[in-house]
Scaffold this active site. Structure first.
Site, PDB file in Angstrom:
ATOM      1  N   LYS A 156       0.138   5.200  -5.836  1.00 39.84           N
ATOM      2  CA  LYS A 156      -0.911   5.493  -7.266  1.00 39.84           C
ATOM      3  C   LYS A 156      -1.520   6.962  -7.262  1.00 39.84           C
ATOM      4  CE  LYS A 156      -4.969   3.567  -5.941  1.00 39.84           C
ATOM      5  NZ  LYS A 156      -5.155   2.619  -6.098  1.00 39.84           N
ATOM      6  N   CYS A 169      -1.537   1.560  -3.320  1.00 37.28           N
ATOM      7  CA  CYS A 169      -2.397   2.502  -2.743  1.00 37.28           C
ATOM      8  C   CYS A 169      -1.884   4.205  -2.894  1.00 37.28           C
ATOM      9  CB  CYS A 169      -2.899   2.847  -1.450  1.00 37.28           C
ATOM     10  SG  CYS A 169      -3.873   0.997  -1.354  1.00 37.28           S
ATOM     11  N   GLU A 180     -25.172  15.451  -3.985  1.00 37.68           N
ATOM     12  CA  GLU A 180     -26.653  15.041  -3.403  1.00 37.68           C
ATOM     13  C   GLU A 180     -27.954  14.598  -4.464  1.00 37.68           C
ATOM     14  OE1 GLU A 180     -28.390  18.587  -4.487  1.00 37.68           O
ATOM     15  OE2 GLU A 180     -27.015  18.799  -5.639  1.00 37.68           O
ATOM     16  N   HIS A 213     -26.584  21.202  -1.413  1.00 37.63           N
ATOM     17  CA  HIS A 213     -26.588  22.006  -3.058  1.00 37.63           C
ATOM     18  C   HIS A 213     -25.223  23.270  -3.032  1.00 37.63           C
ATOM     19  CE1 HIS A 213     -28.842  22.778  -6.716  1.00 37.63           C
ATOM     20  NE2 HIS A 213     -28.109  24.042  -6.326  1.00 37.63           N
ATOM     21  N   TYR A 252      -8.930  -3.498 -11.363  1.00 37.85           N
ATOM     22  CA  TYR A 252      -8.869  -2.619 -10.595  1.00 37.85           C
ATOM     23  C   TYR A 252      -7.550  -1.708 -10.807  1.00 37.85           C
ATOM     24  CZ  TYR A 252     -11.515  -3.319  -6.333  1.00 37.85           C
ATOM     25  OH  TYR A 252     -12.688  -3.319  -5.194  1.00 37.85           O
ATOM     26  N   CYS A 264       0.242  -0.980   0.449  1.00 35.54           N
ATOM     27  CA  CYS A 264      -0.078   0.152   0.388  1.00 35.54           C
ATOM     28  C   CYS A 264       1.196   1.122  -0.246  1.00 35.54           C
ATOM     29  CB  CYS A 264      -1.162   0.090   1.290  1.00 35.54           C
ATOM     30  SG  CYS A 264      -1.937   1.283   1.573  1.00 35.54           S
TER      31      CYS A 264
HETATM   32  P1  NDP Z   1      -7.714  -7.870 -10.359  1.00 35.41           P
HETATM   33  O1  NDP Z   1      -7.780  -9.652  -9.345  1.00 35.41           O
HETATM   34  O2  NDP Z   1      -8.280  -7.342  -9.908  1.00 35.41           O
HETATM   35  O3  NDP Z   1      -7.671  -8.228 -12.008  1.00 35.41           O
HETATM   36  C1  NDP Z   1      -7.179  -8.836 -12.931  1.00 35.41           C
HETATM   37  C2  NDP Z   1      -6.886  -8.776 -14.099  1.00 35.41           C
HETATM   38  O4  NDP Z   1      -6.187  -9.974 -14.912  1.00 35.41           O
HETATM   39  C3  NDP Z   1      -8.889  -9.154 -14.673  1.00 35.41           C
HETATM   40  O5  NDP Z   1      -8.624  -8.224 -15.438  1.00 35.41           O
HETATM   41  C4  NDP Z   1      -8.513 -10.594 -14.674  1.00 35.41           C
HETATM   42  O6  NDP Z   1      -9.012 -11.270 -16.024  1.00 35.41           O
HETATM   43  C5  NDP Z   1      -6.731 -10.442 -15.776  1.00 35.41           C
HETATM   44  N1  NDP Z   1      -6.035 -11.752 -15.891  1.00 35.41           N
HETATM   45  C6  NDP Z   1      -6.562 -12.334 -15.134  1.00 35.41           C
HETATM   46  N2  NDP Z   1      -5.327 -13.635 -15.748  1.00 35.41           N
HETATM   47  C7  NDP Z   1      -4.977 -13.581 -17.246  1.00 35.41           C
HETATM   48  C8  NDP Z   1      -4.489 -14.058 -18.120  1.00 35.41           C
HETATM   49  N3  NDP Z   1      -3.836 -14.799 -17.694  1.00 35.41           N
HETATM   50  N4  NDP Z   1      -4.809 -13.445 -19.318  1.00 35.41           N
HETATM   51  C9  NDP Z   1      -5.384 -12.331 -19.346  1.00 35.41           C
HETATM   52  N5  NDP Z   1      -6.202 -11.328 -18.734  1.00 35.41           N
HETATM   53  C10 NDP Z   1      -5.655 -11.749 -16.953  1.00 35.41           C
HETATM   54  O7  NDP Z   1      -6.056  -8.173 -10.189  1.00 35.41           O
HETATM   55  P2  NDP Z   1      -4.801  -6.380 -10.219  1.00 35.41           P
HETATM   56  O8  NDP Z   1      -3.957  -7.013 -10.622  1.00 35.41           O
HETATM   57  O9  NDP Z   1      -5.849  -5.690 -10.883  1.00 35.41           O
HETATM   58  O10 NDP Z   1      -5.352  -5.792  -8.392  1.00 35.41           O
HETATM   59  C11 NDP Z   1      -5.422  -7.299  -7.270  1.00 35.41           C
HETATM   60  C12 NDP Z   1      -5.939  -6.842  -6.048  1.00 35.41           C
HETATM   61  O11 NDP Z   1      -5.703  -5.140  -5.416  1.00 35.41           O
HETATM   62  C13 NDP Z   1      -7.293  -6.021  -6.358  1.00 35.41           C
HETATM   63  O12 NDP Z   1      -9.026  -7.279  -6.581  1.00 35.41           O
HETATM   64  C14 NDP Z   1      -7.916  -5.294  -5.391  1.00 35.41           C
HETATM   65  O13 NDP Z   1      -7.927  -6.017  -4.690  1.00 35.41           O
HETATM   66  C15 NDP Z   1      -6.265  -5.162  -5.155  1.00 35.41           C
HETATM   67  N6  NDP Z   1      -6.626  -3.315  -6.014  1.00 35.41           N
HETATM   68  C16 NDP Z   1      -6.998  -2.007  -5.140  1.00 35.41           C
HETATM   69  C17 NDP Z   1      -6.943  -1.308  -5.625  1.00 35.41           C
HETATM   70  C18 NDP Z   1      -7.433  -0.425  -4.714  1.00 35.41           C
HETATM   71  O14 NDP Z   1      -8.740  -0.171  -3.675  1.00 35.41           O
HETATM   72  N7  NDP Z   1      -8.143   1.307  -5.896  1.00 35.41           N
HETATM   73  C19 NDP Z   1      -6.349  -0.375  -6.134  1.00 35.41           C
HETATM   74  C20 NDP Z   1      -5.614  -1.296  -6.999  1.00 35.41           C
HETATM   75  C21 NDP Z   1      -5.651  -2.658  -6.531  1.00 35.41           C
HETATM   76  P3  NDP Z   1     -11.017 -11.651 -15.821  1.00 35.41           P
HETATM   77  O15 NDP Z   1     -11.506 -11.027 -14.694  1.00 35.41           O
HETATM   78  O16 NDP Z   1     -11.278 -11.748 -16.873  1.00 35.41           O
HETATM   79  O17 NDP Z   1     -10.419 -13.332 -14.518  1.00 35.41           O
END
Ligand code: NDP
Length: 453
Positions: A52, A49, A443, A438, A180, A44
């Site tokens: 980012k 976080c 709102e 407002h 995300y 984080c």
């Molecule tokens: P996510 O699990 O959110 O997303 C992973 C993405 O990669 C999905 O779209 C998935 O597709 C795709 N994917 C997975 N495997 C493959 C593959 N073999 N080939 C192609 N595409 C693939 O992971 P992130 O890495 O984005 O983030 C990890 C976690 O970190 C998040 O789930 C979240 O909990 C946390 N996070 C939170 C944030 C926030 O609170 N703002 C910011 C950043 C991270 P599919 O949907 O088809 O499975």
């Protein structure tokens, strides 16, 4: 508490969950050590976080400057330039400041910080380098790490870890994934002027979010110039001089200056020796715990990303507090995973809490759906073609608001307050009887009168 051990608790990992558990436990009188091999504050603070969000601010500042023109400011476009190395340097300085704060917080709490890589020799012994430390309890809080799918050329791919220290911005970038991290980084890069293509294997990105939110976000991101390509995946990557050729499953080829994978994160348990002690790992590699963070080995607990609960800092923080109370307090306390609000810091932001419309229908609720789409007031004068979306999912029988979803500026800020209402079981009638503020976008959440479905 045991006196013949070095510590009452050794925590492996000084990320959000580990640090919170350490401080809370030390405050209850426990003798606590934290072992950390990389950086205080975990993902984080260092590569998640916090940096980012700073990058999102940096990226969005370009639009703010442009938007100022409609408000009377003279903004000569040819005199505006952006310096990536300054943003990274300033970000790094801020992260170092936070690392220092974490160190002081732990020291002031009386927590011993042990630098190095830990492994477990037995159920009560942690080995770091040449030394062994014993404890009555050991907590695994090692977090998660980016995963890159196994394709030819995967070694060319960067992850979020490296993106935070990128020496220079490329002209074009490919962001791989639709969760995300992918949408946040696609927004950051596009806002900084990088020609950005996001590749997602499914029909529509942000799986798990409300469908209206997913479609609306796609429209808004496309307006900002992000080239979103769905139903396509990377087959292979090859590097050529300073560029990469990316071959896709639809037979096309992209030439780009950078490929970033944001394709999920795995539990970080390498080298801990957990399996040798009988600690179970799930098929997805997470440490298996019960509702009280207990592994099958009585002295070993685990929390945070490594146990496969939602990978969110506030979840790890809450888990740290519950576990501390269970180990060194009154032994009570439960995690409540219902209604966890979350924001995606794409541009514009997404804020969401509770059930999506699809989840609510699947759970058998009869629904009333309220939906509002509008141009935020700021963009009347800025002239920017950006719209916001708000949506409420309401149980038609009980009038209870089951889900609230938003795409628009400050969605995260707004959704935090709405989450309290949902957690308290607020009905749509109570939303309606709440006086709006407002003029705000927020709102709209209390003025949507007619259901659209
Ligand atoms: P996510 O699990 O959110 O997303 C992973 C993405 O990669 C999905 O779209 C998935 O597709 C795709 N994917 C997975 N495997 C493959 C593959 N073999 N080939 C192609 N595409 C693939 O992971 P992130 O890495 O984005 O983030 C990890 C976690 O970190 C998040 O789930 C979240 O909990 C946390 N996070 C939170 C944030 C926030 O609170 N703002 C910011 C950043 C991270 P599919 O949907 O088809 O499975």
């Amino acid at each position: 508490m045991s006196d013949n051990q070095d510590f009452d608790l050794i925590i492996v990992g000084a990320g959000s969950g580990g640090v919170r558990l350490a401080r809370m436990s030390a405050a209850k009188g426990a003798r606590v050590a934290v072992v950390e091999s990389r950086y205080l504050g975990g993902t984080c603070v260092n590569v998640g976080c916090v940096p980012k969000k700073l990058f999102v601010y940096g990226s969005h500042a370009g639009e703010d400057i442009e938007d100022a023109a409609g408000y009377g400011w003279n903004v000569p476009g040819d005199q505006i330039s952006f310096d990536w190395t300054r943003l990274v340097a300033n970000k790094n300085a801020e992260i170092e400041r936070l690392n220092g704060i974490y160190g002081r917080m732990l020291a002031n709490a009386g927590v011993t910080v042990i630098e190095g890589t830990a492994s477990l020799a037995d159920a009560h012994t942690v080995v770091v380098g040449e030394r062994s430390y014993t404890a009555k309890h050991i907590t695994i809080a090692t977090g998660s790490w980016p995963v890159v799918p196994d394709v030819p050329g995967k070694e060319c791919v960067l992850t979020s870890n490296e993106m935070f220290y990128l020496p220079q911005l490329p002209r074009q970038a490919v962001v791989w994934g639709g969760g995300y991290i992918a949408v946040e980084f696609a927004g950051i890069l596009a806002g900084l002027g990088v020609e950005t293509t996001l590749l997602y294997r499914g029909d529509l990105f942000l799986r798990g979010f409300d469908d209206d939110v997913r479609e609306f976000t796609a429209t808004e991101m496309r307006k900002k110039g992000v080239d979103l390509r769905f139903g396509v995946n990377i087959e292979s990557i090859e590097s050529e001089d300073t560029h990469y050729n990316v071959d896709l499953t639809d037979g096309s080829r992209l030439h780009t200056g950078l490929v970033m994978a944001a394709t999920g994160r795995r539990a970080l348990v390498d080298g801990l020796g957990l399996e040798g002690l009988g600690v179970q790992l799930s098929a997805s590699g997470h440490v298996v715990v019960d509702d009280h963070f207990q592994t099958v080995v009585p002295s070993i607990t685990a929390l945070g990303d490594v146990i496969g609960t939602p990978q969110l800092t506030p979840v790890a923080l809450a888990q740290g507090m519950v576990l501390s109370r269970r180990l060194f307090g009154d032994g009570q306390g439960e995690m409540d995973y219902a209604c966890i609000p979350t924001a995606v810091f794409c541009q514009p932001n997404i804020g969401t809490v509770g059930l999506t419309e699809a989840e609510a229908r699947e759970a058998g609720h009869k629904l009333r759906i309220y939906r509002s789409e509008f141009k935020p007031m700021k963009h009347t004068l800025s002239g920017r073609d950006e719209r916001s979306l708000m949506k409420l999912v309401v149980d038609a029988d009980t009038d209870r608001v089951l889900g609230a979803h938003m795409v628009g500026p400050d969605a995260g800020e707004i959704t935090q307050g709405i989450a309290v209402a949902l957690k308290a079981g607020a009905t749509k009638a109570q939303f309606d009887s709440t006086i709006g503020i407002h003029p705000t976008s927020a709102e709209e959440f209390v003025t949507m009168r007619e259901p659209v479905a």
